[in-house]
Each structure stands twice: as structure tokens, then as C-alpha cells.
Design a protein around this motif. Structure first.
Motif, PDB file in Angstrom:
ATOM      1  N   LYS A   1       1.742   3.238  -5.970  1.00 62.17           N
ATOM      2  CA  LYS A   1       1.387   3.075  -5.034  1.00 62.17           C
ATOM      3  C   LYS A   1       2.035   1.572  -4.356  1.00 62.17           C
ATOM      4  CE  LYS A   1      -2.531   1.950  -0.717  1.00 62.17           C
ATOM      5  NZ  LYS A   1      -3.811   2.240  -0.741  1.00 62.17           N
ATOM      6  N   LYS A   2       2.767   1.936  -3.043  1.00 60.09           N
ATOM      7  CA  LYS A   2       3.658   1.496  -2.321  1.00 60.09           C
ATOM      8  C   LYS A   2       2.495   0.087  -1.931  1.00 60.09           C
ATOM      9  CE  LYS A   2       6.999   1.137   0.304  1.00 60.09           C
ATOM     10  NZ  LYS A   2       7.147   1.790   1.639  1.00 60.09           N
ATOM     11  N   SER A   3       2.604  -1.696  -2.937  1.00 57.29           N
ATOM     12  CA  SER A   3       2.222  -2.596  -2.867  1.00 57.29           C
ATOM     13  C   SER A   3       2.092  -2.901  -1.142  1.00 57.29           C
ATOM     14  CB  SER A   3       2.730  -3.882  -3.633  1.00 57.29           C
ATOM     15  OG  SER A   3       3.261  -3.701  -5.065  1.00 57.29           O
ATOM     16  N   ASN A   4       0.763  -3.931  -1.245  1.00 55.27           N
ATOM     17  CA  ASN A   4       0.788  -3.869   0.456  1.00 55.27           C
ATOM     18  C   ASN A   4       0.627  -3.156   1.820  1.00 55.27           C
ATOM     19  OD1 ASN A   4      -0.356  -6.692  -0.222  1.00 55.27           O
ATOM     20  ND2 ASN A   4       1.777  -7.208  -0.612  1.00 55.27           N
ATOM     21  N   SER A   5       0.133  -1.768   1.167  1.00 59.85           N
ATOM     22  CA  SER A   5       0.862  -0.587   2.314  1.00 59.85           C
ATOM     23  C   SER A   5      -0.585   0.416   2.065  1.00 59.85           C
ATOM     24  CB  SER A   5       2.057  -0.225   1.501  1.00 59.85           C
ATOM     25  OG  SER A   5       1.728   1.138   2.122  1.00 59.85           O
ATOM     26  N   SER A   6      -0.770   1.207   3.320  1.00 64.06           N
ATOM     27  CA  SER A   6      -1.497   2.085   2.913  1.00 64.06           C
ATOM     28  C   SER A   6      -0.772   3.751   3.062  1.00 64.06           C
ATOM     29  CB  SER A   6      -2.174   2.379   4.441  1.00 64.06           C
ATOM     30  OG  SER A   6      -1.414   2.026   5.504  1.00 64.06           O
ATOM     31  N   GLU A   7       0.411   4.057   2.156  1.00 64.12           N
ATOM     32  CA  GLU A   7       1.056   4.886   2.603  1.00 64.12           C
ATOM     33  C   GLU A   7       0.219   5.254   1.292  1.00 64.12           C
ATOM     34  OE1 GLU A   7       5.122   5.529   2.386  1.00 64.12           O
ATOM     35  OE2 GLU A   7       5.229   3.746   3.484  1.00 64.12           O
ATOM     36  N   LYS A   8       0.538   6.847   0.745  1.00 69.85           N
ATOM     37  CA  LYS A   8       0.057   7.955  -0.070  1.00 69.85           C
ATOM     38  C   LYS A   8       0.002   6.910  -1.164  1.00 69.85           C
ATOM     39  CE  LYS A   8      -0.111  12.849  -1.858  1.00 69.85           C
ATOM     40  NZ  LYS A   8      -2.067  12.224  -1.504  1.00 69.85           N
ATOM     41  N   THR A   9      -0.786   7.799  -2.312  1.00 69.76           N
ATOM     42  CA  THR A   9      -0.677   7.370  -3.213  1.00 69.76           C
ATOM     43  C   THR A   9      -0.281   8.791  -4.009  1.00 69.76           C
ATOM     44  OG1 THR A   9      -2.417   5.491  -3.541  1.00 69.76           O
ATOM     45  CG2 THR A   9      -2.523   6.059  -5.545  1.00 69.76           C
ATOM     46  N   PHE A  10      -0.240   8.154  -4.718  1.00 68.44           N
ATOM     47  CA  PHE A  10       0.978   9.323  -6.073  1.00 68.44           C
ATOM     48  C   PHE A  10       0.042   9.161  -7.089  1.00 68.44           C
ATOM     49  CE2 PHE A  10       4.368   9.272  -3.393  1.00 68.44           C
ATOM     50  CZ  PHE A  10       5.242  10.129  -3.582  1.00 68.44           C
ATOM     51  N   THR A  11      -0.368  10.760  -7.671  1.00 66.85           N
ATOM     52  CA  THR A  11      -1.059  10.243  -9.065  1.00 66.85           C
ATOM     53  C   THR A  11      -0.796  11.341  -9.763  1.00 66.85           C
ATOM     54  OG1 THR A  11      -2.434  12.157  -8.359  1.00 66.85           O
ATOM     55  CG2 THR A  11      -3.449  10.106  -7.835  1.00 66.85           C
ATOM     56  N   THR A  12      -0.760  10.858 -11.166  1.00 66.22           N
ATOM     57  CA  THR A  12      -0.436  11.316 -12.414  1.00 66.22           C
ATOM     58  C   THR A  12      -1.024  11.593 -13.786  1.00 66.22           C
ATOM     59  OG1 THR A  12       1.475  12.834 -13.654  1.00 66.22           O
ATOM     60  CG2 THR A  12       1.293   9.912 -13.319  1.00 66.22           C
ATOM     61  N   THR A  13      -0.779  12.222 -15.184  1.00 63.04           N
ATOM     62  CA  THR A  13      -1.422  12.188 -15.394  1.00 63.04           C
ATOM     63  C   THR A  13      -1.019  12.242 -17.166  1.00 63.04           C
ATOM     64  OG1 THR A  13      -3.227  13.520 -14.628  1.00 63.04           O
ATOM     65  CG2 THR A  13      -3.238  13.174 -16.932  1.00 63.04           C
ATOM     66  N   THR A  14      -1.117  10.704 -18.115  1.00 61.31           N
ATOM     67  CA  THR A  14      -1.045  10.760 -19.480  1.00 61.31           C
ATOM     68  C   THR A  14      -1.028  11.569 -19.849  1.00 61.31           C
ATOM     69  OG1 THR A  14      -2.795  10.027 -20.472  1.00 61.31           O
ATOM     70  CG2 THR A  14      -1.733   8.120 -19.544  1.00 61.31           C
ATOM     71  N   ASN A  15       0.532  12.125 -20.659  1.00 64.79           N
ATOM     72  CA  ASN A  15       0.827  13.394 -22.118  1.00 64.79           C
ATOM     73  C   ASN A  15      -0.266  12.568 -23.695  1.00 64.79           C
ATOM     74  OD1 ASN A  15       2.523  11.256 -23.319  1.00 64.79           O
ATOM     75  ND2 ASN A  15       4.136  12.502 -22.283  1.00 64.79           N
TER      76      ASN A  15
ATOM     77  N   LEU B   1       9.924   9.076  -7.797  1.00 65.70           N
ATOM     78  CA  LEU B   1       9.147   8.661  -6.204  1.00 65.70           C
ATOM     79  C   LEU B   1       9.940   8.811  -4.900  1.00 65.70           C
ATOM     80  CD1 LEU B   1       6.964   5.333  -7.323  1.00 65.70           C
ATOM     81  CD2 LEU B   1       6.709   7.832  -6.658  1.00 65.70           C
ATOM     82  N   PRO B   2       9.960   9.446  -3.715  1.00 65.76           N
ATOM     83  CA  PRO B   2      11.038   9.924  -3.274  1.00 65.76           C
ATOM     84  C   PRO B   2      11.537   8.737  -2.193  1.00 65.76           C
ATOM     85  CG  PRO B   2       8.637   9.996  -1.953  1.00 65.76           C
ATOM     86  CD  PRO B   2       8.784   9.254  -3.623  1.00 65.76           C
ATOM     87  N   LYS B   3      12.415   8.759  -1.134  1.00 68.44           N
ATOM     88  CA  LYS B   3      13.122   8.426  -0.408  1.00 68.44           C
ATOM     89  C   LYS B   3      12.129   7.731   0.160  1.00 68.44           C
ATOM     90  CE  LYS B   3      15.324  10.222   2.793  1.00 68.44           C
ATOM     91  NZ  LYS B   3      16.248  11.046   3.310  1.00 68.44           N
ATOM     92  N   GLY B   4      12.381   5.772   0.764  1.00 63.17           N
ATOM     93  CA  GLY B   4      11.809   5.376   1.382  1.00 63.17           C
ATOM     94  C   GLY B   4      10.730   4.557   1.155  1.00 63.17           C
ATOM     95  N   TRP B   5      10.800   4.784  -1.218  1.00 62.53           N
ATOM     96  CA  TRP B   5       9.534   3.717  -1.555  1.00 62.53           C
ATOM     97  C   TRP B   5      10.123   2.873  -2.314  1.00 62.53           C
ATOM     98  CZ3 TRP B   5       4.359   4.878  -3.794  1.00 62.53           C
ATOM     99  CH2 TRP B   5       3.300   5.730  -3.294  1.00 62.53           C
ATOM    100  N   GLU B   6      11.337   2.320  -2.051  1.00 64.93           N
ATOM    101  CA  GLU B   6      12.107   1.059  -2.601  1.00 64.93           C
ATOM    102  C   GLU B   6      11.107  -0.144  -2.144  1.00 64.93           C
ATOM    103  OE1 GLU B   6      13.547   3.500  -0.103  1.00 64.93           O
ATOM    104  OE2 GLU B   6      14.949   4.415  -1.369  1.00 64.93           O
ATOM    105  N   GLY B   7      10.685  -0.870  -3.562  1.00 61.65           N
ATOM    106  CA  GLY B   7       9.939  -1.772  -3.467  1.00 61.65           C
ATOM    107  C   GLY B   7       9.594  -2.331  -4.597  1.00 61.65           C
ATOM    108  N   ASN B   8       8.430  -3.111  -3.889  1.00 65.86           N
ATOM    109  CA  ASN B   8       7.804  -3.264  -5.331  1.00 65.86           C
ATOM    110  C   ASN B   8       6.800  -2.199  -5.094  1.00 65.86           C
ATOM    111  OD1 ASN B   8       8.469  -5.956  -6.178  1.00 65.86           O
ATOM    112  ND2 ASN B   8       7.574  -6.605  -4.387  1.00 65.86           N
ATOM    113  N   ILE B   9       6.094  -1.550  -6.210  1.00 65.22           N
ATOM    114  CA  ILE B   9       5.110  -0.796  -6.448  1.00 65.22           C
ATOM    115  C   ILE B   9       3.673  -1.071  -7.287  1.00 65.22           C
ATOM    116  CG2 ILE B   9       4.552   1.575  -7.111  1.00 65.22           C
ATOM    117  CD1 ILE B   9       6.452   1.236  -5.029  1.00 65.22           C
TER     118      ILE B   9
END
Length: 238
Positions: free
Chosen positions: A172-186, A195-203
Motif C-alpha cells: 500500500k502507498k504509505s500514508n494513503s487511502s488508495e487500494k491495497t495490492f495483495t499476493t501470496t508467498t510461494n 505496481l502500476p503507474k502512479g505508485w512511485e514513492g514509498n510503499i
């Protein structure tokens, strides 16, 4: 007469070839199978997202990895196909060969939205024991967004040493209410986010509190992760 004989032999060869293909299918042991499932989400160029309902998902696995004691000359791939439900969930039943581990490719069909085509790919581990379930989500992007994604990866460890397989990880973008991406460990405890365009910065990367097997684990978080960085996280049993 020779022409008639030629076509007779050609027909016989075609029947024999068809029989070989059918036999290959029959040799796959579907009596021992596990499940591969996950959620497919479409991330639109305008920054919104939606579940990918009614989208076909395919899994490509070499026949040699599906057949016990496969001959050396076996070639080709088995294509598994599923369709997402109204919640974007897909599910495959996949044969299991005891003691055999390998990864395979997942991909979606193209879906047109507002004149743009969206698609998604992912890599997942095959189930290694009967009735086991492997979770792998798939994110769909347009071609334009897919060309600008960046990657954050890492490993989740239990008490700093044991690979945490099958754990949910969130980005999730730090200090943001944008959508959270999820995945599962192998099976090696590894995870990857694209992560898509617009997610540059601290995660912020989070392993939420969860129950895996019969054990409960507390939440762990690491922040200020940027493009291309590796974020390893250690979790502890409650």
C-alpha cells in the motif's frame, strides 16, 4: 490403386496419432489433485479498479511435469482453463505428483474496456500434496500501464529462518487511502508485487495477522520501500 493405398495409410496414421494424444491425457493421474485459485482484479488507467468477473484464466503446464515416469520424448503443454465468478475468483483442479515441485505460468484473456485491452499474468507453484490449495492473485493492466510497472519483492520468514509459505502479503502507498495490492508467498516464502503507474514513492509492505495451518501469526510491517528494493519480513507465532 497406389493413390487409394496411400490415403488408406494416411488415415491409419491419423487414427494412431489421435490415439497417442488420447493416451497421454489418460496417463495424467487426476485421482491425486490439488487446487490453484485466486482473485483477478482489473486496474484501469484512470486509477480505479474492479473485480474481473467472467474472465477466462489459463494455466500452462508441460505434460512431462504432470505424468508419473513420463517418457523422455514427451512434448507439449497441458492448458488448464477456468472462468472467474462474479467476485473475480478463478479455480483449477490440478494433478499432483508426489514429491514434485515446479512453477507454472498463469495468464488471462484480453478484456476490452473503453477501447483499451487489459490482461494479466502471474507465476504460481503447483500443489505438491493431494487436496492442497495454492493461492495466486492476478492483476490486469492495460498495455500502457503494463509498460510502466515497477517491482518490489522479498521473502517472509518465520522466526527469521523458516520460509513462510502460503502467507498473505499486502502492498500500500504509505500514508494513503488508495487500494491495497495483495499476493501470496510461494513455497520458498517469496513474494513479488508489480505496481502500476502512479505508485512511485514509498510503499508499505504488510504481512497481516493470519492463521496458516493451525498456527496464528501476528502482523508485521515494513515501510519506505521503493522501486526495485527487496523487503524481507520476519513473522512470529502468537
Amino acid at each position: 490403386m497406389r493413390l487409394k493405398f496411400f490415403f488408406s495409410m494416411l488415415a491409419a496414421a491419423a487414427i494412431a496419432l489421435t490415439g497417442c494424444n488420447k493416451q497421454t491425457e489418460l496417463e495424467i493421474n487426476y485421482g491425486k489433485s490439488g487446487t490453484v485459485q485466486g482473485k483477478v482484479t482489473i486496474f484501469k488507467d484512470n486509477g480505479t479498479s474492479e473485480v474481473a468477473a467472467g474472465v477466462k484464466v489459463f494455466a500452462k503446464v508441460p505434460y512431462e511435469e504432470l505424468i508419473t515416469d513420463a517418457p523422455d520424448d514427451i512434448t507439449g503443454d497441458k492448458i488448464f482453463e477456468a472462468k472467474t465468478d462474479n467476485n473475480g475468483i478463478y479455480k483449477f483442479e490440478m494433478p499432483v505428483i508426489d514429491g514434485t515441485t515446479s512453477s507454472f505460468n498463469l495468464y488471462t484473456e484480453n478484456k476490452e474496456i473503453d477501447g483499451k485491452f487489459y490482461y494479466g499474468t502471474a507465476s504460481a507453484d503447483r500443489p505438491t500434496t493431494p487436496n492442497a490449495t495454492v493461492f495466486q492473485n492476478i492483476d490486469m493492466f492495460s498495455k500502457e500501464m503494463d509498460e510502466t510497472v515497477y517491482t518490489i519483492s522479498g521473502k517472509v520468514l518465520i522466526s527469521g529462518s523458516t520460509a513462510a509459505s502460503g502467507f498473505t502479503v499486502e502492498a500500500k502507498k504509505s500514508n494513503s487511502s488508495e487500494k491495497t495490492f495483495t499476493t501470496t508467498t510461494n513455497s520458498n516464502g517469496e513474494y513479488t508485487f508489480q505496481l502500476p503507474k502512479g505508485w512511485e514513492g514509498n510503499i508499505t509492505i504488510t504481512v497481516p495477522a493470519q492463521t496458516v495451518g493451525e498456527k496464528e501469526y501476528g502482523e508485521e510491517t515494513t515501510s519506505s520501500i521503493t522501486d526495485g528494493k527487496v523487503a524481507d519480513i520476519t513473522v512470529s507465532e502468537n
